[in-house]
Write a protein that holds these residues in place. Structure first.
Motif, mmCIF file in Angstrom:
data_model
loop_
_atom_site.group_PDB
_atom_site.id
_atom_site.type_symbol
_atom_site.label_atom_id
_atom_site.label_comp_id
_atom_site.label_asym_id
_atom_site.label_seq_id
_atom_site.Cartn_x
_atom_site.Cartn_y
_atom_site.Cartn_z
ATOM 1 N N LEU A 57 -2.881 24.116 59.667
ATOM 2 C CA LEU A 57 -1.568 24.185 60.291
ATOM 3 C C LEU A 57 -1.546 25.355 61.269
ATOM 4 O O LEU A 57 -2.511 26.115 61.363
ATOM 5 C CB LEU A 57 -0.462 24.356 59.245
ATOM 6 C CG LEU A 57 -0.637 25.404 58.165
ATOM 7 C CD1 LEU A 57 -0.451 26.805 58.697
ATOM 8 C CD2 LEU A 57 0.380 25.168 57.064
ATOM 9 N N ASP A 65 1.553 34.327 61.932
ATOM 10 C CA ASP A 65 0.933 35.354 61.102
ATOM 11 C C ASP A 65 0.677 34.795 59.709
ATOM 12 O O ASP A 65 1.063 33.670 59.395
ATOM 13 C CB ASP A 65 1.810 36.616 61.056
ATOM 14 C CG ASP A 65 3.240 36.304 60.675
ATOM 15 O OD1 ASP A 65 3.452 35.469 59.766
ATOM 16 O OD2 ASP A 65 4.165 36.878 61.282
ATOM 17 N N GLU A 105 1.866 35.583 56.698
ATOM 18 C CA GLU A 105 3.036 35.270 55.864
ATOM 19 C C GLU A 105 3.555 33.889 56.219
ATOM 20 O O GLU A 105 3.871 33.062 55.363
ATOM 21 C CB GLU A 105 4.176 36.281 56.087
ATOM 22 C CG GLU A 105 3.927 37.666 55.520
ATOM 23 C CD GLU A 105 3.081 38.531 56.449
ATOM 24 O OE1 GLU A 105 2.788 38.103 57.589
ATOM 25 O OE2 GLU A 105 2.686 39.635 56.031
ATOM 26 N N MET A 106 3.698 33.671 57.522
ATOM 27 C CA MET A 106 4.223 32.395 57.968
ATOM 28 C C MET A 106 3.266 31.269 57.595
ATOM 29 O O MET A 106 3.692 30.176 57.220
ATOM 30 C CB MET A 106 4.421 32.431 59.488
ATOM 31 C CG MET A 106 5.266 31.294 60.007
ATOM 32 S SD MET A 106 5.069 31.080 61.789
ATOM 33 C CE MET A 106 6.137 32.322 62.409
ATOM 34 N N ILE A 150 1.362 31.085 54.996
ATOM 35 C CA ILE A 150 1.522 30.773 53.570
ATOM 36 C C ILE A 150 2.807 29.981 53.343
ATOM 37 O O ILE A 150 2.832 28.988 52.619
ATOM 38 C CB ILE A 150 1.515 32.072 52.735
ATOM 39 C CG1 ILE A 150 0.087 32.630 52.690
ATOM 40 C CG2 ILE A 150 2.024 31.817 51.320
ATOM 41 C CD1 ILE A 150 -0.050 33.943 51.967
ATOM 42 N N GLU A 151 3.879 30.417 53.994
ATOM 43 C CA GLU A 151 5.146 29.707 53.812
ATOM 44 C C GLU A 151 5.063 28.292 54.366
ATOM 45 O O GLU A 151 5.541 27.332 53.751
ATOM 46 C CB GLU A 151 6.288 30.487 54.468
ATOM 47 C CG GLU A 151 6.672 31.696 53.625
ATOM 48 C CD GLU A 151 7.514 32.718 54.370
ATOM 49 O OE1 GLU A 151 8.209 32.344 55.325
ATOM 50 O OE2 GLU A 151 7.448 33.901 53.998
ATOM 51 N N ASN A 152 4.445 28.162 55.531
ATOM 52 C CA ASN A 152 4.306 26.819 56.096
ATOM 53 C C ASN A 152 3.424 25.948 55.212
ATOM 54 O O ASN A 152 3.696 24.757 55.034
ATOM 55 C CB ASN A 152 3.716 26.887 57.508
ATOM 56 C CG ASN A 152 4.709 27.462 58.513
ATOM 57 O OD1 ASN A 152 5.889 27.577 58.228
ATOM 58 N ND2 ASN A 152 4.218 27.824 59.690
ATOM 59 N N ARG A 169 3.130 26.141 52.075
ATOM 60 C CA ARG A 169 3.944 25.753 50.921
ATOM 61 C C ARG A 169 4.805 24.544 51.281
ATOM 62 O O ARG A 169 4.904 23.582 50.521
ATOM 63 C CB ARG A 169 4.795 26.965 50.521
ATOM 64 C CG ARG A 169 5.832 26.695 49.462
ATOM 65 C CD ARG A 169 7.201 26.707 50.099
ATOM 66 N NE ARG A 169 8.237 26.837 49.096
ATOM 67 C CZ ARG A 169 9.520 26.601 49.341
ATOM 68 N NH1 ARG A 169 9.915 26.237 50.538
ATOM 69 N NH2 ARG A 169 10.413 26.733 48.387
ATOM 70 N N ASP A 170 5.430 24.591 52.461
ATOM 71 C CA ASP A 170 6.312 23.489 52.845
ATOM 72 C C ASP A 170 5.543 22.227 53.223
ATOM 73 O O ASP A 170 6.018 21.122 53.009
ATOM 74 C CB ASP A 170 7.190 23.916 54.031
ATOM 75 C CG ASP A 170 8.250 24.925 53.606
ATOM 76 O OD1 ASP A 170 8.623 24.909 52.422
ATOM 77 O OD2 ASP A 170 8.691 25.715 54.451
ATOM 78 N N VAL A 171 4.363 22.421 53.822
ATOM 79 C CA VAL A 171 3.634 21.257 54.316
ATOM 80 C C VAL A 171 2.776 20.612 53.226
ATOM 81 O O VAL A 171 2.729 19.404 53.097
ATOM 82 C CB VAL A 171 2.731 21.648 55.516
ATOM 83 C CG1 VAL A 171 1.825 20.487 55.904
ATOM 84 C CG2 VAL A 171 3.585 22.052 56.707
#
Lengths: 250, 314, 97
Positions: free
Chosen positions: C29, C33, C35-36, C38-40, C42-44
């Protein structure tokens, strides 16, 4: 007492339902595919939280109304959400700032609700705390990205904060409903939640190099069903099918 | 130095032996191009496909349907992302792939150029459009290019609820008030033919089929997949009391398949060429989202690079 | 990494589905950065409870072996049958070995 508890639960529910509606408007139009997915996750989280609360509100009321009845068959004056969440999406900075201000209030509220004497609210808050923790992290990070990012993003984020600040006072309103339930140990006191909100906002805005707007005039009325003009359009859209085909199954 | 000819023979031997091709393997340039075209087209279809259904999220008739629709449209975004990722393994960046879409060089499935006029259209899309797409996608889990096949496995797993939720909407409407049943029939009438067109031109007319089959990018032909779809869907329509809008539709005992009327290919090419009911709106929505997102993407990149510099300085 | 600030770098995503299992590559994806990313991720990649832990690695930091080296890298293991337990003949009747 049941009346006030019903009203209080609706307030919690309507904030989430209306915010979910606004966030869902982004679906398919986000600034980048990954963020489109993230926003929709939020919309789904808020929708799920709203459903739990509306179902409970229906039980408290005891007139057999379902979550759908309460969502689709109440009118503008019967909705109890704060005006903040019904504000239009605007640019992405407005959307993020609106969520950030809400999250900074919502997380400590849910944490405090864990100590409520109302067991149902405790159970609902238990699930919501995890989601709210993530939401605040996500919106805080974006506030920092915007504040620290480019001149344009800094300016947009500051404008969004300035525009929305007037709607934050209502989050901590101390009216009869709030006071009565506070006394009964059901609703947490506003003071500590406001303190938590202030410290989150100050900390994040500092890191973002954004200016906390002055506390000027604070808009109120949403909690009593006196909204901005935006809510009417939200409900007209949301409720259209239920109103056009009364009693139909879907 | 191995000759290109030998490499091609090795490549074809690997395909014939049902071995997957992986990103760093040698592949004929035409294979790569064919794949980039197909995978990116597929990715664009997922993303543009969010728009017609997204059109009803704020108007979904109850909270359950709203949650389902949100989750479904979000899945489409995820699927677009998996496919853009697969495309990147072929050496094309997301940026250039999206540029191709926004500039009109790349195509997406024409079905998404039809409007969602009523709630029943959400049912029809799930049932028919996703139903048709699944035929294609199940086949593609066995496609010869590894990253594409893996993306399709993930997508097929996630898609399994999409068709069901659509059929459920249609079933409930068909049992509902007369206006609701009429709404469902009207949606079937409007979506049936465009759904059949999703499988593409007849095999005899299809520009890419022969090559795609040889390389096992595609594994069943347009007409075979279309026939499979018709055979399954006609029965499903009967169960919920809806009528497929094709007067020539008839069970053919000898073939063991339904015979069906001819597709209006003039309409098909018209929509492909940009003259469908919503081509313009769909592209405009994607371009607007991309343009409005530019400052957001720039801000995040700027912040990330400042953060890295700070870390390095510390 | 692209020079255009409008394009976020590509990250490869590895998900551990359960404690005790390995992290497995699931896809990629874009994110500005870590953090983003990891968050993305998680969502994807964990919308259906697929995840317990996430690793993200910038794609540019991954080095891969070349397909044309495959023979020299992996074929030498072909004739080392003594590395497998089935290579050995155990006396009849011996247990738990």
């Amino acid at each position: 007492m049941n009346d006030t508890r019903f009203t209080y639960t609706l307030r919690l529910a309507d904030d989430l339902l209306v915010l979910s509606h606004r966030l869902s408007e982004w679906c398919g139009h986000g600034p980048v595919l990954e963020e489109d997915i993230a926003l929709t996750n939020r919309a789904l989280d808020h929708l799920g939280e709203a459903r739990n609360l509306l179902q409970y509100a229906g039980q408290v009321e005891g007139q057999g109304r379902s979550d759908d009845d309460l969502a689709f068959l109440r009118n503008e004056r019967q909705y109890r959400n704060v005006k903040l969440v019904e504000q239009p999406n605007g640019d992405y900075a407005h959307t993020i700032a609106r969520s950030f201000l809400f999250d900074a209030y919502h997380l400590p509220l849910m944490q405090a609700l864990l100590k409520s004497k109302d067991e149902q609210l405790v159970a609902i808050a238990g699930k919501a705390v995890k989601e709210a923790t993530y939401h605040l992290r996500h919106s805080s990070e974006w506030m920092v990205r915007f504040g620290d990012g480019t001149d344009e993003s800094h300016q947009r984020a500051q404008t969004a904060l300035d525009d929305l600040w007037t709607f934050t006072g209502e989050l901590f309103v101390e009216d009869d409903v709030q006071k009565e339930l506070e006394k009964a140990g059901i609703a947490p006191a506003s003071g500590p939640i406001k303190a938590a909100f202030d410290s989150t906002v100050n900390e994040v805005l500092k890191e973002a190099t954004l200016k906390r707007p002055e506390d000027g005039f604070m808009a109120e009325g949403g909690r009593d069903g006196r909204h901005t003009e935006h809510l009417g359009y939200i409900l007209a859209e949301m409720q259209y099918l239920q109103r056009a085909y009364p009693g139909a199954e879907w | 130095m191995t000759e290109v000819k030998d490499l091609e023979a090795l490549f074809q031997a690997r395909i014939d032996a049902e071995q997957k091709i992986e990103p760093r393997d040698w592949m004929p340039e035409k294979y790569r191009k064919n794949l980039v075209r197909q995978v990116s087209q597929h990715a664009h279809s997922e993303v543009v496909g969010m728009l017609p259904e997204g059109n009803w999220i704020t108007r979904a008739p109850n909270l359950r349907r709203k949650a389902i629709l949100l989750a479904k449209v979000q899945d489409e975004a995820g699927h677009g992302l998996y496919l853009y990722s697969a495309c990147e393994t072929l050496g094309v960046t997301r940026e250039s792939t999206i540029d191709d879409l926004l500039s009109g060089r790349a195509k997406y499935s024409s079905i998404f150029n039809y409007p969602t006029l009523t709630w029943a259209d959400i049912g029809a899309i799930g049932w028919l459009v996703d139903g048709a797409a699944i035929m294609n996608q199940v086949m593609l889990t066995r496609t010869s290019y590894g990253p594409y096949a893996r993306a399709m496995v993930r997508i097929c797993k996630e898609e399994s609820f999409h068709q069901r939720q659509g059929y459920e909407i249609m079933a409930v409407l068909s049992k509902g008030k007369p206006e609701q049943k009429a709404m469902a029939q009207d949606a079937l009438n409007r979506w049936w033919w465009p759904s059949l067109m999703m499988f593409g031109p007849h095999d005899s007319e299809s520009a890419h089929t022969a090559e795609s089959m040889k390389w096992k990018i595609k594994r069943e032909s347009n007409d075979e997949l279309r026939q499979k779809f018709i055979d399954r869907t006609v029965q499903q329509a009967e169960v919920i009391g809806l009528t497929v809008p094709d007067p020539d539709l008839k069970w053919n005992e000898e073939r063991g398949h339904y015979d069906h009327g001819e597709i209006d290919w003039k309409e098909f090419w018209n929509v492909v060429e940009g003259n469908g009911p919503c081509n313009h709106e769909r592209m405009k929505a994607r371009i607007t989202a991309h343009e409005n997102g530019r400052w957001v993407r720039e801000a995040a990149a700027a912040h990330a690079s400042k953060k890295t510099k700070k870390k390095q300085a510390a | 990494m692209s020079d255009n600030p409008n394009n976020w770098p590509l990250w490869e995503v590895f998900i551990q589905s359960k404690r005790g299992l390995e992290h497995k590559h699931v896809g990629s994806l874009h994110a500005a950065d870590a953090e983003m990313a990891i968050e993305n991720a998680r969502d994807v990649y964990t919308r259906r409870q697929e995840g317990n832990s996430i690793w993200v690695v910038k794609a540019e930091h991954i080095h891969a072996s070349l397909p044309e080296d495959a023979e020299s890298l992996f074929d030498p293991a072909d004739d080392k049958v003594y590395r497998h337990p089935t290579f050995y003949t155990m006396p009849e009747g011996a247990k738990y070995i």
